[in-house]
Design an enzyme around this catalytic site. Sequence first.
Site, PDB file in Angstrom:
ATOM      1  N   GLY A  87       0.836  -1.194   0.000  1.00 47.82           N
ATOM      2  CA  GLY A  87       0.000   0.000   0.000  1.00 47.82           C
ATOM      3  C   GLY A  87       0.869   1.242   0.000  1.00 47.82           C
ATOM      4  N   ARG A  88       0.333   2.344   0.480  1.00 43.61           N
ATOM      5  CA  ARG A  88       1.103   3.593   0.500  1.00 43.61           C
ATOM      6  C   ARG A  88       1.989   3.727   1.731  1.00 43.61           C
ATOM      7  NH1 ARG A  88      -1.984   8.352   0.374  1.00 43.61           N
ATOM      8  NH2 ARG A  88      -3.935   7.269   0.695  1.00 43.61           N
ATOM      9  N   GLU A  91       6.041   3.853   1.585  1.00 43.58           N
ATOM     10  CA  GLU A  91       6.776   5.011   1.081  1.00 43.58           C
ATOM     11  C   GLU A  91       7.227   5.936   2.203  1.00 43.58           C
ATOM     12  OE1 GLU A  91       3.367   8.255  -0.287  1.00 43.58           O
ATOM     13  OE2 GLU A  91       4.060   6.776  -1.731  1.00 43.58           O
ATOM     14  N   CYS A 117       3.735  -6.288  -2.622  1.00 45.91           N
ATOM     15  CA  CYS A 117       3.372  -5.057  -3.318  1.00 45.91           C
ATOM     16  C   CYS A 117       4.421  -3.962  -3.098  1.00 45.91           C
ATOM     17  CB  CYS A 117       1.973  -4.650  -2.874  1.00 45.91           C
ATOM     18  SG  CYS A 117       1.170  -3.443  -3.929  1.00 45.91           S
ATOM     19  N   HIS A 118       4.013  -2.826  -2.541  1.00 46.43           N
ATOM     20  CA  HIS A 118       4.924  -1.721  -2.273  1.00 46.43           C
ATOM     21  C   HIS A 118       5.755  -1.934  -1.007  1.00 46.43           C
ATOM     22  CE1 HIS A 118       2.302   0.165  -5.231  1.00 46.43           C
ATOM     23  NE2 HIS A 118       3.200   1.121  -5.363  1.00 46.43           N
ATOM     24  N   TYR A 137       5.005  -4.808  -6.747  1.00 48.26           N
ATOM     25  CA  TYR A 137       4.077  -4.177  -7.667  1.00 48.26           C
ATOM     26  C   TYR A 137       4.920  -3.615  -8.819  1.00 48.26           C
ATOM     27  CZ  TYR A 137       0.210  -1.527  -9.491  1.00 48.26           C
ATOM     28  OH  TYR A 137      -0.773  -1.041 -10.323  1.00 48.26           O
TER      29      TYR A 137
END
Length: 191
Positions: A87-88, A91, A117-118, A137
């Site tokens: 997800g976010r 980051e 994913c991320h 991802y």
Amino acid sequence: MKKILFLTGDFTEDYETMVPFQMLQMVGYEVHTVCPNKKEGDTIKTAIHDFEGDQTYTEKPGHNFVLNYTFDDVNVADYDGLVIAGGRAPEYLRLNKTVIEMVKYFFNENKPVAAVCHGIQILTAADVVRGRKLTAYPAVAPEVTMAGGEFQDIPADKAIVDGNLVTSPAWPGHPELIKGFLDIMGAKITL
């Protein structure tokens, strides 16, 4: 009982936190979900990412997920494995020095690590993917390559295992991701 450290945070992908957390509890692990600057009982907001034919995933509000352990109380030596949600959240989680030190510990000790994913952004920031085969991802592929990893372009419902590391591009890969993680954890499930 073996313990798993589970890194997640605000706007993590909903399924990539909820599903692995519940699957690992289901098979008998003690799973501590943590986020920097949060404590046991605090919540994180999740986001639901879906693949609906657009050029990238769509994002919708998810659930409030209750953390069950305090980040500042983590002693990484107490854990047998690490899981990193996507997800976010990755980051900004990758900017946290303690998160990076935690990740490096698991690789230095050759303990099992699963990332989806991320979540792989945290691995690239920790400089632990050099020479390893892994996936993420697709938008994270350049980061994997720049960090010296060998990006594997696989379908979203698959996973890659390389030594103590198992990765998947997205939540559709949970069955293979968790199976791979259980294998490297040494779990024996008989039917």
